[in-house]
Scaffold this active site. Structure first.
Site, short mmCIF file in Angstrom:
data_model
loop_
_atom_site.label_atom_id
_atom_site.label_comp_id
_atom_site.label_asym_id
_atom_site.label_seq_id
_atom_site.Cartn_x
_atom_site.Cartn_y
_atom_site.Cartn_z
N GLU A 89 0.84 -1.20 0.00
CA GLU A 89 0.00 0.00 0.00
C GLU A 89 0.87 1.25 0.00
O GLU A 89 1.86 1.34 0.72
CB GLU A 89 -0.88 0.00 1.25
CG GLU A 89 -1.79 1.21 1.38
CD GLU A 89 -2.60 1.21 2.67
OE1 GLU A 89 -3.63 1.90 2.71
OE2 GLU A 89 -2.21 0.51 3.64
N LYS A 129 -9.69 2.74 -2.46
CA LYS A 129 -9.93 2.11 -1.16
C LYS A 129 -11.26 2.55 -0.58
O LYS A 129 -11.52 3.75 -0.42
CB LYS A 129 -8.79 2.47 -0.21
CG LYS A 129 -8.85 1.82 1.16
CD LYS A 129 -7.63 2.26 1.97
CE LYS A 129 -7.60 1.62 3.35
NZ LYS A 129 -6.42 2.12 4.13
N CYS A 176 -5.67 -2.88 2.46
CA CYS A 176 -5.43 -2.83 3.90
C CYS A 176 -6.70 -2.98 4.76
O CYS A 176 -7.20 -4.08 4.94
CB CYS A 176 -4.67 -1.55 4.24
SG CYS A 176 -3.76 -1.63 5.81
#
Length: 255
Positions: free
Chosen positions: A39, A105, A139
């Site tokens: 990430e 995300k 994540c």
């Protein structure tokens, strides 16, 4: 499909240094089909995007396209991006021919303040490559199983992360759970080292659809480059014999 996962200690907010480091690692490995980076691999996990964000189509995406073409492999990883006055934690998947898809995300990390500066994505993204359907996740998305629930529409999940050491047991457990419950391969790529806020000990792993590790860097905090094979025939055969996806509860997701 051969998959290469690169677990690295990132140089804080120095995209050129990080790109150079990853380029050396990428061209040091043998033939592979897909390379996955952590990430925000150009900068480290930065919650102040004004200091780090690139425009969409900026130098890191241009580098990813050049590198994918030269390596003859797809390249995947997330970047802090500014577009139309908003900031996104954008996960790029770049094929060797330069064709690119991206996922923003969805679940921003409130505990770390990510939600204060970034805009969350509003759609799931599945990249198609070499006959594989690959779900892109970043994540904190790992903690939200409904978002990644397999509707028999993908074969593999990629999780790129900056997942801190104090919560690494959750990382290990949830990656395995996502593989088993979704009957799919799971690649989780974390970083190592330190940034101004956290320490990272790795845990990069490729799991099969039974949750068994095919490659595992461990949590010792050392850089590592791993490669392993994901077998589509084995996956398809298992799904036909064990039809858990067909038996799953139907649902709709309101965004």
């Amino acid at each position: 499909m051969n998959i290469t996962l690169i677990q690295a200690d990132l140089v804080w907010n120095d995209p050129a240094a990080n790109r150079n480091r990853f380029e050396r690692e990428i061209f040091a490995v043998g033939e592979t089909d897909l390379v996955v980076l952590p990430e925000m691999f150009p900068t480290g996990f930065c919650t102040r995007p004004r200091e780090a964000a690139e425009p969409d189509g900026g130098p890191t995406l241009a580098w990813m396209r050049r590198t994918a073409r030269k390596k003859g492999a797809a390249l995947a990883g997330s970047v802090a991006v500014e577009q139309d006055g908003r900031y996104f934690n954008r996960f790029y998947f770049v094929r060797p021919d330069g064709a690119t898809v991206h996922y923003d995300k969805r679940h921003l990390f409130t505990y770390g303040g990510e939600h204060k500066e970034y805009t969350g994505g509003d759609r799931r993204v599945i990249a198609e490559y070499k006959g594989w359907r690959i779900l892109l996740q970043v994540c904190y998305d790992l903690r939200f199983p409904v978002w990644s629930r397999n509707r028999d529409d993908y074969d593999m999940i990629l999780y790129v992360a900056s997942w801190p050491t104090p919560r690494v047991e959750a990382w290990n457990a949830l990656l395995k759970a996502r593989a088993i419950e979704n009957v799919c391969y799971v690649a989780g790529v974390n970083r190592v080292g330190d940034d101004p806020n956290c320490n990272y000990c790795g845990g990069t792993v490729l799991l099969d659809f039974l949750g068994k590790p095919l490659a595992d860097a461990g949590t010792g905090g050392q850089p590592a480059t791993l490669s392993a094979e994901a077998d589509k025939i084995s996956l398809t055969t298992f799904r036909e014999k064990f039809p858990a996806l067909q038996d799953a509860d139907p649902f709709t997701l309101n965004i």
